[in-house]
Every structure is written in C-alpha cells, then in structure tokens.
Design a protein around this motif. Structure first.
Motif, PDB file in Angstrom:
ATOM      1  N   PHE A 160       0.813  -1.212   0.000  1.00  0.00           N
ATOM      2  CA  PHE A 160       0.000   0.000   0.000  1.00  0.00           C
ATOM      3  C   PHE A 160       0.848   1.263   0.000  1.00  0.00           C
ATOM      4  CE2 PHE A 160      -2.216   3.375   2.476  1.00  0.00           C
ATOM      5  CZ  PHE A 160      -3.174   3.692   1.526  1.00  0.00           C
ATOM      6  N   ALA A 161       1.814   1.367   0.928  1.00  0.00           N
ATOM      7  CA  ALA A 161       2.595   2.603   1.011  1.00  0.00           C
ATOM      8  C   ALA A 161       3.830   2.388   1.879  1.00  0.00           C
ATOM      9  CB  ALA A 161       1.753   3.738   1.582  1.00  0.00           C
ATOM     10  N   ASP A 162       4.860   3.195   1.614  1.00  0.00           N
ATOM     11  CA  ASP A 162       6.034   3.314   2.485  1.00  0.00           C
ATOM     12  C   ASP A 162       6.036   4.727   3.056  1.00  0.00           C
ATOM     13  OD1 ASP A 162       6.823   0.765   1.848  1.00  0.00           O
ATOM     14  OD2 ASP A 162       8.306   1.389   0.365  1.00  0.00           O
ATOM     15  N   TYR A 163       6.230   4.834   4.375  1.00  0.00           N
ATOM     16  CA  TYR A 163       6.258   6.136   5.029  1.00  0.00           C
ATOM     17  C   TYR A 163       7.633   6.339   5.671  1.00  0.00           C
ATOM     18  CZ  TYR A 163       1.228   6.160   4.359  1.00  0.00           C
ATOM     19  OH  TYR A 163      -0.013   6.140   3.792  1.00  0.00           O
ATOM     20  N   ARG A 164       8.294   7.423   5.272  1.00  0.00           N
ATOM     21  CA  ARG A 164       9.636   7.682   5.782  1.00  0.00           C
ATOM     22  C   ARG A 164       9.589   8.123   7.237  1.00  0.00           C
ATOM     23  NH1 ARG A 164      14.371  11.479   3.067  1.00  0.00           N
ATOM     24  NH2 ARG A 164      15.785  11.423   4.861  1.00  0.00           N
ATOM     25  N   MET A 165      10.388   7.477   8.058  1.00  0.00           N
ATOM     26  CA  MET A 165      10.444   7.788   9.473  1.00  0.00           C
ATOM     27  C   MET A 165      10.820   9.248   9.709  1.00  0.00           C
ATOM     28  SD  MET A 165      12.954   6.069  12.337  1.00  0.00           S
ATOM     29  CE  MET A 165      12.205   4.451  12.207  1.00  0.00           C
ATOM     30  N   VAL A 166      10.158   9.881  10.682  1.00  0.00           N
ATOM     31  CA  VAL A 166      10.482  11.251  11.080  1.00  0.00           C
ATOM     32  C   VAL A 166      10.731  11.286  12.580  1.00  0.00           C
ATOM     33  CG1 VAL A 166       9.158  12.327   9.219  1.00  0.00           C
ATOM     34  CG2 VAL A 166       8.044  11.854  11.410  1.00  0.00           C
ATOM     35  N   ALA A 167      11.374  12.368  13.020  1.00  0.00           N
ATOM     36  CA  ALA A 167      11.620  12.588  14.441  1.00  0.00           C
ATOM     37  C   ALA A 167      10.622  13.615  14.970  1.00  0.00           C
ATOM     38  CB  ALA A 167      13.043  13.081  14.673  1.00  0.00           C
ATOM     39  N   GLU A 259      17.549  11.122   9.320  1.00  0.00           N
ATOM     40  CA  GLU A 259      18.441  10.425   8.406  1.00  0.00           C
ATOM     41  C   GLU A 259      19.335   9.490   9.214  1.00  0.00           C
ATOM     42  OE1 GLU A 259      20.588  13.304   6.106  1.00  0.00           O
ATOM     43  OE2 GLU A 259      18.801  13.996   5.039  1.00  0.00           O
ATOM     44  N   PRO A 260      19.580   8.284   8.696  1.00  0.00           N
ATOM     45  CA  PRO A 260      19.327   7.779   7.333  1.00  0.00           C
ATOM     46  C   PRO A 260      17.842   7.504   7.081  1.00  0.00           C
ATOM     47  CG  PRO A 260      20.103   6.001   8.720  1.00  0.00           C
ATOM     48  CD  PRO A 260      20.200   7.248   9.552  1.00  0.00           C
ATOM     49  N   THR A 261      17.518   7.284   5.814  1.00  0.00           N
ATOM     50  CA  THR A 261      16.132   7.034   5.424  1.00  0.00           C
ATOM     51  C   THR A 261      15.699   5.641   5.850  1.00  0.00           C
ATOM     52  OG1 THR A 261      16.338   8.486   3.506  1.00  0.00           O
ATOM     53  CG2 THR A 261      14.550   6.881   3.472  1.00  0.00           C
ATOM     54  N   LEU A 262      14.661   5.579   6.660  1.00  0.00           N
ATOM     55  CA  LEU A 262      14.055   4.324   7.093  1.00  0.00           C
ATOM     56  C   LEU A 262      12.559   4.419   6.845  1.00  0.00           C
ATOM     57  CD1 LEU A 262      15.941   3.819  10.495  1.00  0.00           C
ATOM     58  CD2 LEU A 262      16.480   2.766   8.288  1.00  0.00           C
ATOM     59  N   HIS A 263      11.956   3.307   6.447  1.00  0.00           N
ATOM     60  CA  HIS A 263      10.548   3.343   6.054  1.00  0.00           C
ATOM     61  C   HIS A 263       9.677   2.401   6.876  1.00  0.00           C
ATOM     62  CE1 HIS A 263      12.117   5.098   2.206  1.00  0.00           C
ATOM     63  NE2 HIS A 263      11.054   5.845   2.383  1.00  0.00           N
ATOM     64  N   PHE A 264       8.469   2.884   7.174  1.00  0.00           N
ATOM     65  CA  PHE A 264       7.380   2.034   7.657  1.00  0.00           C
ATOM     66  C   PHE A 264       6.645   1.530   6.421  1.00  0.00           C
ATOM     67  CE2 PHE A 264       8.216   5.044  11.009  1.00  0.00           C
ATOM     68  CZ  PHE A 264       8.025   4.345  12.203  1.00  0.00           C
ATOM     69  N   ARG A 265       6.498   0.216   6.288  1.00  0.00           N
ATOM     70  CA  ARG A 265       5.842  -0.364   5.115  1.00  0.00           C
ATOM     71  C   ARG A 265       4.456  -0.886   5.507  1.00  0.00           C
ATOM     72  NH1 ARG A 265      11.225  -3.680   3.224  1.00  0.00           N
ATOM     73  NH2 ARG A 265      12.419  -1.850   2.522  1.00  0.00           N
ATOM     74  N   LYS A 266       3.462  -0.501   4.710  1.00  0.00           N
ATOM     75  CA  LYS A 266       2.079  -0.868   5.000  1.00  0.00           C
ATOM     76  C   LYS A 266       1.495  -1.679   3.849  1.00  0.00           C
ATOM     77  CE  LYS A 266       2.673   1.523   8.656  1.00  0.00           C
ATOM     78  NZ  LYS A 266       3.016   0.803   9.913  1.00  0.00           N
ATOM     79  N   HIS A 267       0.609  -2.603   4.211  1.00  0.00           N
ATOM     80  CA  HIS A 267      -0.007  -3.484   3.231  1.00  0.00           C
ATOM     81  C   HIS A 267      -1.528  -3.410   3.303  1.00  0.00           C
ATOM     82  CE1 HIS A 267       3.611  -5.661   1.907  1.00  0.00           C
ATOM     83  NE2 HIS A 267       4.014  -5.571   3.162  1.00  0.00           N
TER      84      HIS A 267
END
Length: 301
Positions: A160-167, A259-267
């Motif tokens: 469904f989507a990848d969301y880039r981790m934020v602080a 940074e670095p770029t890390l993603h939450f992946r959703k299905h």
C-alpha cells in the motif's frame, strides 16, 4: 410455457383488452391472441371467455393471474436487487485499519467515499495489525490495512505505502532548531521508544551502532500518536510514522527529518479466495487518491 406467452397474458389482464396489451408490448393484436391461445392449450384450461369481442377472464384465469402477478413482483425485486448491487455493491463495506493510518488517512478516505456513495453503510475498526489480519482472514471484514511485520499467510495482500520515518521533538528542546535529526544527535537523549517491527527495529539499531550512539529509552510506546503526545509534554524524543501525525495538535512538538532514510511499510489485506466486489474496488480508488496527496509537512523545511 414461454415467457412471451405469460407476458401477453399479464398485459391483457392489466390493460383489459388484447388491443391495449398489443400497444403496451409493441406487437400486433393477432400476436397477442395467438400467444393467449397457445398458453391456454398448454395449460389445459381457458383463461378468457370471448364475449362480444371482449376477453373476460375466467375464474381459472383469475387464479392463474394471481400466481403470474407474484412471479412478476418477484422478478421486479430481483431486477431492483441487481441494479442496487451493480450501482452500489453489496450495500455494506467493512474496513479494518492499524492505528497509524486509522487516525486520519483512512477516515478521510471513508468520508470522501461516503460522499460518492451515500447509501453505503461503512464499518471502520481501528485495531492492531495482527487483529486487522485476523478480522480480514476470517471474512468478517472486506479489507484491512496493516504493517508488514505480521504473518500474511491466510490473506491476500498487496503493498500500500512506504512512510519515511520522522523525528518528533519537544518544541523547547535544543534539537528542535535542527533541520535534520541524525543518530548521533540522539546520544544519551531521552528516547520515546516505539514498538517497531523486526525489520525496522534491526535497521534502526544498525544506524545507532554505526555511530556508537546509545539513546536513553525512557518510555516504551505502542503507537506513533502516543509518542507525539508524550513529546508534546516534554517527555522525550521519538521516531515515528508520519502518517499518524496529520490531525494531531502540533503546538507542543516539531516534526523533523530523520536520516538515514528508514521506512514504515504498510499493506492492504483481503479475505482469501474471494473476488473483490465493485464496492471494494471503488473504495481502493478513493484510498489511493487520499494516500497520494496525504503528504506531511516537516518543520524547518
């Protein structure tokens, strides 16, 4: 018996004559008379008495018409049901979502969907990813949104989507003035530790280990929205899924790039072995539209 014979008989009964029945059906009067005669031969009894060029229903004809009328009413109901299903699907849509998407993104999609399909009853449940999967796998819900870390056996699924981790940083914290937060910035800082999936947790630990960073975990939290609430109170810094932030009160914290770029992946998950109704496909279109324009603005950008 043929449908055209029954249709001709019903038309004569409702209109009162063969000529008017012919007008209703767009055929000739002899064609109506021929159909009635054929039907009477097949039934074995007269449907009409012919009195001075008039067709007067017999007692048997009246009894038969009651059955025919019931048949036509049932057919009308079937046609109405088919129209309803064709235009509006099954009339009910059940959606289950994990918390990070169930706070804003999915409700926004549901609201837009209901404007387009106001007669559809929508059920939305916000649960953990594993509970979402179970609701969909059992067939109780039509579709679900969940994180990648759960076991996807027993459901059909697609990305469904990848969301880039934020602080998220308290507004009065010295790091709030940074444009970007990096692992080195978090050394010995109070960390609001989110319950990451195995892949994301491994990647984040590798980023910390590469710079020999050791944040101080002060609170373990299950949901990104809770991390944001704690950051607003000055309890610490968190690394979260940005999809959970829109709609929250951001007056107490800042959202910064990490940074670095890390993603939450959703299905997306669907019941196994079941064709997707048009209603589900329509909602997926709305959901994709909302996802594509659901961009989070970070601070200091």
């Amino acid at each position: 018996m043929q449908h055209r014979q029954i249709e001709a008989f019903a038309a004569v009964m409702t209109s009162g004559s063969a000529s008017r029945a012919a007008e209703l059906l767009g055929v000739t009067q002899p064609a109506i008379s021929r159909c009635i005669a054929e039907l009477e031969r097949e039934l074995g009894f007269a449907l009409f008495d012919r009195i001075r060029s008039r067709m007067v229903p017999t007692f048997e004809g009246q009894m038969f018409f009651r059955e025919v009328d019931s048949h036509f009413l049932a057919m009308a109901k079937l046609e109405a049901a088919a129209t309803r299903i064709r235009e509006f699907g099954a009339g009910e849509l059940k959606i289950a979502s994990l918390h990070s998407l169930g706070g804003k993104l999915v409700p926004k999609a549901v609201a837009l969907f209901q404007k387009a399909f106001p007669r559809i009853n929508v059920t939305l449940q916000v649960q953990s990813s594993s509970q979402v999967r179970d609701l969909v796998a059992s067939g109780q819900f039509d579709l679900g949104l969940c994180s990648e870390e759960i076991d996807l056996n027993g459901v059909e699924h697609q990305h469904f989507a990848d969301y880039r981790m934020v602080a998220v940083v308290p507004r009065d914290h010295p790091l709030a003035e940074r444009a970007v937060i990096r692992p080195g910035d978090l050394h010995d800082q109070p960390l609001l530790r989110l319950d990451f999936d195995e892949r994301l947790s491994r990647d984040l630990q590798a980023a910390f280990a590469a710079t020999q960073v050791k944040p101080r975990a002060v609170v373990d939290v299950e949901y990104s929205a809770t991390v944001c609430a704690l950051a607003s109170e000055g309890a610490g810094i968190g690394l979260v899924n940005p999809a959970a932030i829109p709609g929250l009160d951001r007056s107490g914290f800042k959202v910064l790039r990490f940074e670095p770029t890390l993603h939450f992946r959703k299905h997306l998950v669907f019941p196994p072995g079941r064709p997707r109704p048009q209603l589900v496909r329509d909602f997926l279109g709305v959901l994709a539209e909302v996802r594509n324009r659901f961009a989070l603005q970070v601070d200091n950008s």
